[in-house]
Design a protein around this motif. Structure first.
Motif, PDB file in Angstrom:
ATOM      1  N   GLY A 115     -15.262 -10.906  12.322  1.00 16.37           N
ATOM      2  CA  GLY A 115     -14.539 -10.383  11.172  1.00 16.37           C
ATOM      3  C   GLY A 115     -15.416  -9.493  10.304  1.00 16.37           C
ATOM      4  N   ARG A 116     -16.664  -9.882  10.131  1.00 12.47           N
ATOM      5  CA  ARG A 116     -17.583  -9.052   9.341  1.00 12.47           C
ATOM      6  C   ARG A 116     -17.824  -7.713  10.040  1.00 12.47           C
ATOM      7  N   ALA A 117     -17.980  -7.749  11.362  1.00  9.66           N
ATOM      8  CA  ALA A 117     -18.189  -6.505  12.108  1.00  9.66           C
ATOM      9  C   ALA A 117     -16.966  -5.601  11.992  1.00  9.66           C
ATOM     10  N   ALA A 118     -15.771  -6.202  11.969  1.00  5.49           N
ATOM     11  CA  ALA A 118     -14.545  -5.404  11.796  1.00  5.49           C
ATOM     12  C   ALA A 118     -14.515  -4.768  10.412  1.00  5.49           C
ATOM     13  N   ARG A 119     -14.938  -5.520   9.389  1.00  4.03           N
ATOM     14  CA  ARG A 119     -14.955  -4.964   8.033  1.00  4.03           C
ATOM     15  C   ARG A 119     -15.986  -3.854   7.895  1.00  4.03           C
ATOM     16  N   ARG A 120     -17.043  -3.914   8.699  1.00  7.51           N
ATOM     17  CA  ARG A 120     -18.043  -2.839   8.679  1.00  7.51           C
ATOM     18  C   ARG A 120     -17.569  -1.634   9.486  1.00  7.51           C
ATOM     19  N   GLY A 121     -16.439  -1.761  10.182  1.00  9.83           N
ATOM     20  CA  GLY A 121     -15.914  -0.662  10.983  1.00  9.83           C
ATOM     21  C   GLY A 121     -16.490  -0.578  12.375  1.00  9.83           C
ATOM     22  N   GLU A 122     -17.222  -1.629  12.801  1.00 14.01           N
ATOM     23  CA  GLU A 122     -17.823  -1.607  14.134  1.00 14.01           C
ATOM     24  C   GLU A 122     -16.839  -2.081  15.202  1.00 14.01           C
ATOM     25  N   LEU A 123     -15.940  -2.978  14.831  1.00 18.38           N
ATOM     26  CA  LEU A 123     -14.952  -3.537  15.752  1.00 18.38           C
ATOM     27  C   LEU A 123     -13.546  -3.294  15.212  1.00 18.38           C
ATOM     28  N   VAL A 124     -12.577  -3.418  16.099  1.00 11.71           N
ATOM     29  CA  VAL A 124     -11.161  -3.390  15.722  1.00 11.71           C
ATOM     30  C   VAL A 124     -10.540  -4.709  16.167  1.00 11.71           C
ATOM     31  N   ARG A 125      -9.805  -5.349  15.259  1.00 13.85           N
ATOM     32  CA  ARG A 125      -9.100  -6.570  15.636  1.00 13.85           C
ATOM     33  C   ARG A 125      -7.750  -6.174  16.220  1.00 13.85           C
ATOM     34  N   LEU A 126      -7.602  -6.334  17.534  1.00 11.35           N
ATOM     35  CA  LEU A 126      -6.367  -5.948  18.210  1.00 11.35           C
ATOM     36  C   LEU A 126      -5.286  -6.993  18.033  1.00 11.35           C
ATOM     37  N   HIS A 127      -5.672  -8.250  18.120  1.00 14.90           N
ATOM     38  CA  HIS A 127      -4.791  -9.387  17.879  1.00 14.90           C
ATOM     39  C   HIS A 127      -5.644 -10.465  17.230  1.00 14.90           C
ATOM     40  N   ARG A 128      -5.018 -11.491  16.769  1.00 16.70           N
ATOM     41  CA  ARG A 128      -5.776 -12.538  16.068  1.00 16.70           C
ATOM     42  C   ARG A 128      -6.874 -13.100  16.979  1.00 16.70           C
ATOM     43  N   GLU A 184      11.253 -16.707  16.111  1.00 16.67           N
ATOM     44  CA  GLU A 184      10.030 -15.968  16.394  1.00 16.67           C
ATOM     45  C   GLU A 184      10.295 -14.532  16.833  1.00 16.67           C
ATOM     46  N   ALA A 185      11.559 -14.209  17.125  1.00 11.99           N
ATOM     47  CA  ALA A 185      11.881 -12.855  17.585  1.00 11.99           C
ATOM     48  C   ALA A 185      11.607 -11.844  16.479  1.00 11.99           C
ATOM     49  N   GLY A 186      11.104 -10.689  16.868  1.00 11.26           N
ATOM     50  CA  GLY A 186      10.801  -9.651  15.889  1.00 11.26           C
ATOM     51  C   GLY A 186       9.409  -9.101  16.096  1.00 11.26           C
ATOM     52  N   VAL A 187       8.951  -8.344  15.117  1.00 11.13           N
ATOM     53  CA  VAL A 187       7.682  -7.625  15.230  1.00 11.13           C
ATOM     54  C   VAL A 187       6.611  -8.316  14.395  1.00 11.13           C
ATOM     55  N   ARG A 188       5.444  -8.491  14.995  1.00  8.76           N
ATOM     56  CA  ARG A 188       4.277  -9.001  14.276  1.00  8.76           C
ATOM     57  C   ARG A 188       3.258  -7.864  14.217  1.00  8.76           C
ATOM     58  N   ARG A 189       3.017  -7.366  13.026  1.00 11.65           N
ATOM     59  CA  ARG A 189       2.091  -6.240  12.893  1.00 11.65           C
ATOM     60  C   ARG A 189       0.674  -6.756  12.641  1.00 11.65           C
ATOM     61  N   PRO A 190      -0.292  -6.231  13.367  1.00  8.53           N
ATOM     62  CA  PRO A 190      -1.675  -6.681  13.175  1.00  8.53           C
ATOM     63  C   PRO A 190      -2.244  -6.173  11.863  1.00  8.53           C
ATOM     64  N   ALA A 191      -3.363  -6.742  11.492  1.00 10.45           N
ATOM     65  CA  ALA A 191      -4.031  -6.311  10.264  1.00 10.45           C
ATOM     66  C   ALA A 191      -4.499  -4.866  10.407  1.00 10.45           C
ATOM     67  N   ALA A 192      -4.492  -4.146   9.304  1.00 15.54           N
ATOM     68  CA  ALA A 192      -4.928  -2.751   9.325  1.00 15.54           C
ATOM     69  C   ALA A 192      -6.424  -2.678   9.613  1.00 15.54           C
ATOM     70  N   THR A 193      -6.835  -1.549  10.184  1.00 18.09           N
ATOM     71  CA  THR A 193      -8.260  -1.346  10.409  1.00 18.09           C
ATOM     72  C   THR A 193      -8.934  -0.994   9.079  1.00 18.09           C
ATOM     73  N   PHE A 194     -10.249  -1.102   9.069  1.00 16.48           N
ATOM     74  CA  PHE A 194     -11.007  -0.827   7.857  1.00 16.48           C
ATOM     75  C   PHE A 194     -11.505   0.610   7.815  1.00 16.48           C
ATOM     76  N   ARG A 195     -11.124   1.409   8.812  1.00 18.39           N
ATOM     77  CA  ARG A 195     -11.535   2.806   8.847  1.00 18.39           C
ATOM     78  C   ARG A 195     -10.310   3.685   9.048  1.00 18.39           C
ATOM     79  N   ARG A 196     -10.212   4.718   8.231  1.00 16.25           N
ATOM     80  CA  ARG A 196      -9.044   5.586   8.323  1.00 16.25           C
ATOM     81  C   ARG A 196      -9.025   6.407   9.606  1.00 16.25           C
ATOM     82  N   ASP A 197     -10.197   6.622  10.200  1.00 11.34           N
ATOM     83  CA  ASP A 197     -10.262   7.459  11.396  1.00 11.34           C
ATOM     84  C   ASP A 197     -10.002   6.669  12.678  1.00 11.34           C
ATOM     85  N   VAL A 198      -9.707   5.377  12.548  1.00  8.39           N
ATOM     86  CA  VAL A 198      -9.452   4.539  13.719  1.00  8.39           C
ATOM     87  C   VAL A 198      -7.958   4.266  13.820  1.00  8.39           C
ATOM     88  N   PRO A 199      -7.326   4.555  14.961  1.00  5.95           N
ATOM     89  CA  PRO A 199      -5.883   4.298  15.105  1.00  5.95           C
ATOM     90  C   PRO A 199      -5.576   2.815  14.923  1.00  5.95           C
TER      91      PRO A 199
END
Length: 360
Positions: free
Chosen positions: A30-43, A106-121
């Protein structure tokens, strides 16, 4: 209308898990994701942010789907995600990861957390669909059967290396059987997308479990519950052709049919005077009019396996020589690219200009 990626680089997925000292890797990830090094794709499932950002849309869709297979409990993929994992060629990269759920809330859409970098999809949403209904069963009956455990979700298991460059979990990837995924998805697609997928199925070359025939579909026929779905399925299935070798060719066929143009022969060979005499194959041929048509995708100029050590500019020259040789046979040659399919009236005008006739 994009083309599939070529020679993807390996992708490393990292899953959060407890450590022997009582800590949990999720904290560090999680810390690496906040630094922009990783992306959390799913929990609890991460990948390198730069690799994710640099990947073309097709690769990102595949990465997101395989990453979801590492969730606990492992999901059963359906619809477009199931077709993607089965190796079916799709017109567009799926924008969601589609999975089955046993419970209607449970039917429906689960949106993942946003990335911490604007340049990352952003990661792909997880879209839960209720199980498909077989003939003779109502939705409440189906839900009750799933909750009681009397009936499970239809599924098959693909090997972990079904996507070699992005390995799945050790127990494999759970997907709906290909015939069921086709019957459930094709009637919901646009005709170009449906025909492109079924042409791919007819070819069978990219499918993990081989081509699908009429006998394979009979066991799942009851999932075509409405007349509309059955009509759409039967129309697209009857139109499918294994000789259409790419998504672009499939879309071209659909457009020609919609405009009422005379259907061409596919993958016709000619002997031409190139390099002392050689055989070439064209995508489309109208023999009575002496016209050949070529859909010119980018794969032949990009894929290393198709370049075979040649430079892209060498391929361009070879294509020019090949076209000149066809013209010396007295053939009229018309070529088109993806941009012409995105503005289809342009393609129609090109075909009419060289003399492609309407159906008689």
């Amino acid at each position: 209308m994009a083309s599939a990626p070529h020679s993807p680089l390996p992708v490393q997925l990292t899953t959060a898990r407890p450590t022997v000292d009582g800590d949990h890797t999720g904290t560090h990830l999680g810390r690496a994701a906040r630094r922009g090094e990783l992306v959390r794709l799913h929990r609890g499932i991460y990948t390198d942010a730069e690799r994710w950002s640099d990947a073309p849309p097709w690769e990102r869709s595949t990465i997101a789907t395989v990453a979801a297979a590492h969730r606990s409990p492992p999901p059963v993929f359906c619809r477009e995600s199931a077709l993607l994992l089965h190796g079916v060629s799709l017109l567009e990269p799926p924008r969601d990861v589609t999975v089955r759920t046993r419970r209607s809330p449970e039917a429906g859409v689960r949106r993942p957390a946003a990335t911490f970098r604007r340049d990352v999809p952003p990661p792909h949403p997880l879209r839960h669909h209720e199980a498909p209904l077989p003939a003779g069963m109502s939705r409440p009956e189906r839900r009750d059967a799933l909750i009681r455990g009397d009936r499970g979700l239809e599924q098959t298991v693909l090997p972990p290396d079904a996507v070699p460059w992005c390995p799945g979990p050790e127990e494999g990837l759970r997907v709906e059987p290909l015939p069921l995924a086709l019957l459930d998805t094709i009637p919901r697609m646009s005709r170009p997308a449906a025909v492109a997928a079924l042409d791919s199925v007819a070819r069978g070359s990219r499918l993990v479990d081989g081509p699908v025939g009429e006998e394979d579909l009979l066991a799942w026929d009851g999932f075509l519950r409405t007349k509309k779905a059955r009509r759409r399925w039967e129309s697209c299935w009857a139109f499918a052709d294994a000789d259409a070798e790419s998504v672009g060719e499939s879309v071209s066929r659909v457009l020609m049919d919609q405009w009422g143009l005379e259907p061409p022969q596919l993958q016709v060979r000619f002997v031409v005077d190139v390099d002392g005499g050689s055989r070439v194959r064209v995508d489309f041929h109208w023999p009575e009019r002496g016209i050949v048509g070529e859909f010119d995708g980018l794969a032949k100029y990009q894929k290393p396996e198709l370049l075979a050590g040649r430079r892209p500019e060498d391929v361009v020259v070879e294509e020019k020589l090949r076209e000149d040789a066809l013209r010396r046979l007295g053939l009229r040659v018309v070529r088109w690219v993806w941009a012409d399919l995105r503005h289809p009236t342009r393609l129609r005008d090109m075909l009419l200009a060289v003399g492609v006739p309407f159906r008689g």
